[in-house]
Design an enzyme around this catalytic site. Structure first.
Site, mmCIF file in Angstrom:
data_model
loop_
_atom_site.group_PDB
_atom_site.id
_atom_site.type_symbol
_atom_site.label_atom_id
_atom_site.label_comp_id
_atom_site.label_asym_id
_atom_site.label_seq_id
_atom_site.Cartn_x
_atom_site.Cartn_y
_atom_site.Cartn_z
ATOM 1 C CG ASP A 1 3.939 -22.830 6.958
ATOM 2 O OD1 ASP A 1 4.265 -22.856 8.157
ATOM 3 O OD2 ASP A 1 2.982 -23.483 6.498
ATOM 4 C CG ASP B 1 5.642 -26.451 10.828
ATOM 5 O OD1 ASP B 1 4.738 -26.592 11.672
ATOM 6 O OD2 ASP B 1 5.497 -25.810 9.779
#
Length: 203
Positions: free
Chosen positions: A139, A172
């Site tokens: 991430d 995401d």
């Protein structure tokens, strides 16, 4: 056939953008908050972190919990792909199909991390039972509205450093936008089902 090709191309673009950004972060950034890159002050920056669990870092608390998460991601991606193929064949509303394309692209993007990164990027935790299927998701997109130490009474994250919004990635974002599309066009799908008498269009 022409529309199907568009769906495939966009799906591939999502996966390539997601994986390209993750590999760039892996090769050019220091892991952790100290290596962040500011893009718009402290509000919007890149911060390289690893997520071993599901969304929001939630983990299954047993030895092969990560393996279960990875297998569920693979199974969900296969089911969504089959669902999209059926929807395209039935000429379902296009925006609804685009929503599922976005969800599938994000699911495959994070699935690649889980399946392969433990081996090829050697980022599986030291106590993982195996490297295959135990990779950590990369991430990097960090919207830092607030960060600090969570109170000890907060479940799961109590006493840990956290921020208001979790750090996330392109996969995401794709999943979030896809679900938003699906939600917004549910009424069109309902109307389509009634008109064409298709009882099992919506998952």
């Amino acid at each position: 056939m022409k529309n199907a090709l568009k769906y495939v191309l966009v799906l591939l673009l999502i996966i390539l953008a997601d994986q390209g950004s993750k590999l760039w972060v892996y090769g050019h950034m220091e892991l952790g908050p100290n290596g962040h890159i500011k893009l718009f002050g402290n509000l919007f920056k890149l911060t390289y972190v690893l997520n071993y669990g599901m969304a929001f870092g939630i983990q299954l608390g047993f030895k092969y919990g990560k393996l279960c998460i990875t297998l569920v991601r693979i199974a969900a991606s296969m089911y969504i792909a089959l669902h999209i193929i059926r929807a395209v064949a039935r000429s379902a509303p296009r925006m609804w199909i685009w929503g599922w394309i976005l969800v599938l692209g994000g699911a495959i993007g994070n699935g690649i991390d889980s399946v392969l990164y433990g081996v090829y990027l050697d980022n599986a935790p030291f106590d993982a039972p195996m490297k295959w299927f135990h990779g950590q998701v990369i991430d990097m997109i960090h919207l830092d509205f607030w960060s600090g130490i969570m109170p000890s009474w907060v479940p799961i994250w109590g006493g840990q450093e956290a921020c208001v919004l979790p750090i996330f990635n392109i996969a995401d974002v794709s999943i979030f936008l896809g679900l938003l599309f699906i939600f917004c066009y549910c009424k069109q799908v309902d109307a389509y089902e009634k008109k064409h008498k298709v009882p099992d269009m919506v998952v």
